[in-house]
Scaffold this active site. Sequence first.
Site, mmCIF file in Angstrom:
data_model
loop_
_atom_site.group_PDB
_atom_site.id
_atom_site.type_symbol
_atom_site.label_atom_id
_atom_site.label_comp_id
_atom_site.label_asym_id
_atom_site.label_seq_id
_atom_site.Cartn_x
_atom_site.Cartn_y
_atom_site.Cartn_z
ATOM 1 N N GLY A 120 0.779 -1.238 0.000
ATOM 2 C CA GLY A 120 0.000 0.000 0.000
ATOM 3 C C GLY A 120 0.808 1.285 0.000
ATOM 4 N N HIS A 146 -3.652 14.048 17.208
ATOM 5 C CA HIS A 146 -2.475 14.917 17.039
ATOM 6 C C HIS A 146 -2.474 16.092 18.015
ATOM 7 C CE1 HIS A 146 -1.813 12.470 13.648
ATOM 8 N NE2 HIS A 146 -2.500 13.147 12.761
ATOM 9 N N ASP A 188 1.330 7.953 16.686
ATOM 10 C CA ASP A 188 0.859 9.288 16.309
ATOM 11 C C ASP A 188 2.091 9.989 15.763
ATOM 12 O OD1 ASP A 188 0.251 12.057 16.271
ATOM 13 O OD2 ASP A 188 -1.383 11.722 17.686
ATOM 14 N N HIS A 189 2.168 10.132 14.432
ATOM 15 C CA HIS A 189 3.438 10.558 13.838
ATOM 16 C C HIS A 189 3.843 11.970 14.261
ATOM 17 C CE1 HIS A 189 0.640 12.147 10.742
ATOM 18 N NE2 HIS A 189 1.560 13.066 10.566
ATOM 19 N N ALA A 206 2.992 2.188 3.277
ATOM 20 C CA ALA A 206 4.237 1.424 3.331
ATOM 21 C C ALA A 206 5.284 2.001 2.387
ATOM 22 C CB ALA A 206 3.957 -0.043 2.995
#
Length: 478
Positions: A16, A240, A177-178, A19
């Site tokens: 996907g 976020h 949570d980037h 990735a």
Amino acid sequence: MATEKSAVFIIFGGSGDLAHRKLYPALYRLFKAGMLKDHFAVIGTARRPWSNEYFRQTVVTSLEDFDDDKRMMENFAMHFFYQSHDVNDSDHYIALKQLASKLDDRFETGRNRVYYMAIAPRFFGTVAAHIKSEDLKTDGYNRLVIEKPFGRDLKSACDLNDALSKAFTEKEIYRIDHYLGKKMVKEIPNLRQNNPKFDEILNNKYVSNVQVTLGESLGVEDRGGYYETAGALRDMVQNHIMQILGVVAMDEPEVMNAESIHEIKGGLFANLKDLTPEQVSKKFVRGQYDTDKIGKLNPYRKEDKVEEDSNIETFVAGKIEFNNERWADVPFYVRSGKRMPKKSSRIDIVFNEKVEAFGIRPNTIVTLFIEPEDGSSILINGIDYREVKQDLIKYPEDPDIFKGAREAYESLFIDILAGDKANFTLWEELKSTWKYIDVIREQWDAEDPQFPNYLSDTMGPDTADTLLEKDGNSWIWN
């Protein structure tokens, strides 16, 4: 030289977009740095009937925007293997277990496993259940990584957590949570620890208000279908923004480790000031973007996979408060919106006149930029802090504290491999934030908003300004 780590990564959804766009470039950076070298393997799984060779070609292609060292990219890709996979088929998990075991022996990985869910959240519980029932977990470490959304509300989040907990312990679950991997956000605890004066004035005696803005210049693009089920409140505020507030507002832990950090953050979120349905309209506003002034851009309701009468919000602004000693009566103003004039994620801390006792100008504003500024920066009253004469934030030994800082996913992979959960979200924190967000969502779902209510390329609806004006305040970025 980086210490080499060993593991087999199993990427569910390995064919996907996430990735290829984020995960493989992040792992490649670790490969170039020597953290991943000889003792790792990556298994990509998805429904597509790819071969190992084709999968490796897609991995190399995903790296070409980041590097031109063809030989190194190909060496990296030789650690990648593909298995066509149906998440509901037990036989496929047995085959996956056999492949992972062979790769353990071939690459001497210590039988360590990282299971990464780069798939739709509705499959998280199914995959976790099969990992347990087909006995994929090993006597090395087993770490399950999941992406948001962590549920749609408190009930679904509880259901998801119950499903995951049947196969993995809380210690083994890494909720990404980037934003917690972004350079400035990761640096805030160190910034506070290394600047005692700055930390000393971060409280209700000296702070007038705190503002967090996550502004995006783009619309929903190709994510209309997802946004129709999420909206800005769930997509940006529940995770976020809440996690950024946690980093800014938490007390300094006695020991800077994951356990202490989460104990304090959990207490902070447990002290979110209760919000009643009657207070929602007074403390939160929402918006949905229209076309721009010249009619060039699509309004939200004309985007692909969006209902023509959609009441989903693309903008949220709100006033969040905490019931603890440090922050009582200090408003934390938050907002996030699409189709704003530019992309900017920032934290503005506005100090009051009492801060003068520290030799600091009254009404000083400290701005911490999260993105997109390269390397991030700190401003005091709009001036680069390294040029400010007042002693509010001390110079670091290296004048650029973000020099060589890592991309968010690369940073978070390092933490996963180290078993460090400081920059991930724990279940107890999620319960508190979902409980708070559910009150807003339920009230909004019972109303019929007048959408669209702001033009693209603007700062959002006028009601977002009114929200602060009622308190005698205004947005710093406007």
